[in-house]
Design a protein around this motif. Structure first.
Motif, PDB file in Angstrom:
ATOM      1  N   ASN A  18      -8.986  -3.012   2.469  1.00 27.17           N
ATOM      2  CA  ASN A  18      -9.510  -1.828   1.766  1.00 27.17           C
ATOM      3  C   ASN A  18      -8.411  -1.017   1.101  1.00 27.17           C
ATOM      4  OD1 ASN A  18      -8.697  -1.172   4.447  1.00 27.17           O
ATOM      5  ND2 ASN A  18      -9.821   0.761   4.373  1.00 27.17           N
ATOM      6  N   VAL A  19      -7.195  -1.571   1.024  1.00 26.25           N
ATOM      7  CA  VAL A  19      -6.082  -0.905   0.334  1.00 26.25           C
ATOM      8  C   VAL A  19      -5.658  -1.732  -0.870  1.00 26.25           C
ATOM      9  CG1 VAL A  19      -3.732  -0.012   0.495  1.00 26.25           C
ATOM     10  CG2 VAL A  19      -5.256   0.125   2.489  1.00 26.25           C
ATOM     11  N   TRP A  20      -5.714  -1.105  -2.034  1.00 26.64           N
ATOM     12  CA  TRP A  20      -5.156  -1.642  -3.265  1.00 26.64           C
ATOM     13  C   TRP A  20      -3.845  -0.900  -3.550  1.00 26.64           C
ATOM     14  CZ3 TRP A  20     -10.160  -1.342  -2.076  1.00 26.64           C
ATOM     15  CH2 TRP A  20     -11.032  -2.359  -2.460  1.00 26.64           C
ATOM     16  N   VAL A  21      -3.073  -1.395  -4.522  1.00 33.37           N
ATOM     17  CA  VAL A  21      -1.830  -0.723  -4.907  1.00 33.37           C
ATOM     18  C   VAL A  21      -1.737  -0.676  -6.430  1.00 33.37           C
ATOM     19  CG1 VAL A  21      -0.605  -1.479  -2.819  1.00 33.37           C
ATOM     20  CG2 VAL A  21      -0.436  -2.845  -4.910  1.00 33.37           C
TER      21      VAL A  21
ATOM     22  N   ALA B 166      -6.543   3.890   6.411  1.00 34.73           N
ATOM     23  CA  ALA B 166      -7.339   2.691   6.125  1.00 34.73           C
ATOM     24  C   ALA B 166      -7.937   2.102   7.391  1.00 34.73           C
ATOM     25  CB  ALA B 166      -6.473   1.650   5.416  1.00 34.73           C
ATOM     26  N   ARG B 167      -7.192   2.120   8.480  1.00 36.18           N
ATOM     27  CA  ARG B 167      -7.722   1.602   9.739  1.00 36.18           C
ATOM     28  C   ARG B 167      -8.791   2.536  10.315  1.00 36.18           C
ATOM     29  NH1 ARG B 167      -2.307  -0.584  10.525  1.00 36.18           N
ATOM     30  NH2 ARG B 167      -1.584   1.467  11.207  1.00 36.18           N
TER      31      ARG B 167
ATOM     32  N   PRO C 246     -12.353   1.871   7.668  1.00 36.43           N
ATOM     33  CA  PRO C 246     -12.267   0.567   6.999  1.00 36.43           C
ATOM     34  C   PRO C 246     -13.207   0.420   5.804  1.00 36.43           C
ATOM     35  CG  PRO C 246     -13.332   0.377   9.153  1.00 36.43           C
ATOM     36  CD  PRO C 246     -12.758   1.750   9.077  1.00 36.43           C
ATOM     37  N   GLU C 247     -14.208   1.301   5.685  1.00 32.92           N
ATOM     38  CA  GLU C 247     -15.112   1.246   4.528  1.00 32.92           C
ATOM     39  C   GLU C 247     -14.561   2.016   3.333  1.00 32.92           C
ATOM     40  OE1 GLU C 247     -17.685   2.557   8.163  1.00 32.92           O
ATOM     41  OE2 GLU C 247     -15.674   2.909   7.378  1.00 32.92           O
ATOM     42  N   LEU C 248     -13.494   2.767   3.553  1.00 28.67           N
ATOM     43  CA  LEU C 248     -12.928   3.622   2.515  1.00 28.67           C
ATOM     44  C   LEU C 248     -12.019   2.823   1.589  1.00 28.67           C
ATOM     45  CD1 LEU C 248     -12.457   6.515   1.390  1.00 28.67           C
ATOM     46  CD2 LEU C 248     -10.621   6.746   3.082  1.00 28.67           C
ATOM     47  N   LYS C 249     -12.209   2.962   0.289  1.00 28.95           N
ATOM     48  CA  LYS C 249     -11.374   2.281  -0.697  1.00 28.95           C
ATOM     49  C   LYS C 249     -10.173   3.167  -1.033  1.00 28.95           C
ATOM     50  CE  LYS C 249     -15.413   0.048  -2.755  1.00 28.95           C
ATOM     51  NZ  LYS C 249     -16.270  -0.044  -3.964  1.00 28.95           N
TER      52      LYS C 249
ATOM     53  N   GLY D 298       3.620   4.340   3.389  1.00 23.55           N
ATOM     54  CA  GLY D 298       2.708   3.251   3.656  1.00 23.55           C
ATOM     55  C   GLY D 298       2.060   3.356   5.026  1.00 23.55           C
ATOM     56  N   GLU D 299       2.808   3.815   6.016  1.00 22.95           N
ATOM     57  CA  GLU D 299       2.260   3.913   7.376  1.00 22.95           C
ATOM     58  C   GLU D 299       1.110   4.912   7.439  1.00 22.95           C
ATOM     59  OE1 GLU D 299       5.490   6.718   9.557  1.00 22.95           O
ATOM     60  OE2 GLU D 299       6.268   5.141   8.246  1.00 22.95           O
ATOM     61  N   HIS D 300       1.193   5.992   6.641  1.00 28.75           N
ATOM     62  CA  HIS D 300       0.109   6.969   6.619  1.00 28.75           C
ATOM     63  C   HIS D 300      -1.131   6.381   5.942  1.00 28.75           C
ATOM     64  CE1 HIS D 300       3.831   9.602   6.636  1.00 28.75           C
ATOM     65  NE2 HIS D 300       3.225   9.937   7.766  1.00 28.75           N
ATOM     66  N   VAL D 301      -0.910   5.657   4.847  1.00 31.67           N
ATOM     67  CA  VAL D 301      -2.022   4.999   4.168  1.00 31.67           C
ATOM     68  C   VAL D 301      -2.685   4.004   5.120  1.00 31.67           C
ATOM     69  CG1 VAL D 301      -2.692   3.535   2.222  1.00 31.67           C
ATOM     70  CG2 VAL D 301      -0.934   5.300   1.912  1.00 31.67           C
ATOM     71  N   ALA D 302      -1.882   3.243   5.841  1.00 28.83           N
ATOM     72  CA  ALA D 302      -2.423   2.257   6.771  1.00 28.83           C
ATOM     73  C   ALA D 302      -3.233   2.918   7.876  1.00 28.83           C
ATOM     74  CB  ALA D 302      -1.279   1.429   7.367  1.00 28.83           C
ATOM     75  N   ASN D 303      -2.756   4.039   8.388  1.00 31.29           N
ATOM     76  CA  ASN D 303      -3.495   4.746   9.432  1.00 31.29           C
ATOM     77  C   ASN D 303      -4.874   5.178   8.932  1.00 31.29           C
ATOM     78  OD1 ASN D 303      -1.377   4.534  11.247  1.00 31.29           O
ATOM     79  ND2 ASN D 303      -0.533   6.545  10.758  1.00 31.29           N
TER      80      ASN D 303
END
Length: 252
Positions: A177-180, A148-149, A152-155, A141-146
């Motif tokens: 911008n993060v779905w699961v 995404a930040r 921020p326009e990336l889905k 999750g931390e990599h996904v969050a990095n």
């Protein structure tokens, strides 16, 4: 309506996987599948071409039922070009597995293409409690969050609820911008309600990681969940339709 937003073929057994997806359509009423093709953990360029060619063939065979994700290895210099080419063929997004962490700068050219073409990236994210089981470049999750930040326009779609919903979902809760999706043999009755409480129904996609035995836990979780009609439609198909298919079914 039911869209399975996370399915696979595995090379060279694509035909068997296609049969299982047809079985899911007949037995469980799956209306559409989002498919990526996999083989080795660290594919070379020739393997990537083979995998995506097979996905494209399936898309051509069943355009009413199948949409493809472009499998990529970000370590390849031509990864962004491969994605562009496949999007021109009608693919609906990118798939990143375990060749590198998703927040590695190697992913940036892929991210920029996806932003420009307004398509999402499905990211395998899978926390394993035993350190020896975690693959060297398996995203969390931390990599996904990095990522995404940084974009921020990336889905982004974080697959499997990160495999440990209570550990991984808090890392992305503040990132719209993060779905699961809740795919992948994770048969814990409390994880989908937890995700719903944390993220709301607009950020959760039904997915199975199928058509393996993983299909049954995911469909069971969906059937068992206490959802309003709107929440059930969001999760069952509407979110995937908007994210991947441009609202194809919503317009019908």
């Amino acid at each position: 309506m039911l869209i399975d937003a996370h399915t696979h073929m595995i090379h060279p057994y694509e035909e068997a996987y296609k049969q299982n997806m047809e079985l899911a359509r007949c037995r469980f009423g799956v209306d559409h599948v989002i498919v990526s093709n996999l083989q080795s953990l660290y594919p070379d360029e020739a393997e990537i071409q083979t995998l995506n060619d097979a996905t494209y063939q399936y898309m051509q065979e069943r355009p009413d039922f199948v949409s493809g994700l472009c499998t990529l290895n970000p370590r390849h210099a031509n990864a962004a070009q491969e994605l562009e080419r496949r999007l021109d063929q009608g693919f609906v997004g990118a798939k990143l597995w375990v060749a590198t962490h998703c927040d590695d700068p190697l992913v940036d050219p892929i991210a920029r293409v996806c932003i420009d073409r307004n398509v999402p990236v499905l990211i395998h994210a899978f926390y394993k409690s035993h350190p020896g089981m975690q693959l060297p470049y398996e995203s969390l999750g931390e990599h996904v969050a990095n990522l995404a930040r940084r974009f921020p326009e990336l889905k982004l779609v974080m697959a499997h609820l990160g495999a440990s919903a209570f550990r991984e979902l808090p890392t992305v809760v503040s990132l719209p911008n993060v779905w699961v999706d809740f795919s992948g043999s994770l048969c814990h009755a409390d994880t989908l309600p937890y995700a719903l409480n944390l993220l709301g129904s607009k950020r959760i996609l039904f997915g199975t990681d199928g058509p393996l035995v993983a299909f049954h836990p995911s469909i069971g979780q969906l059937m068992d969940a206490e959802l309003t009609e709107e929440e059930r439609e969001d999760i069952s198909w509407r979110n995937a339709d908007r994210l991947y298919l441009g609202g194809r079914y919503e317009k019908i």
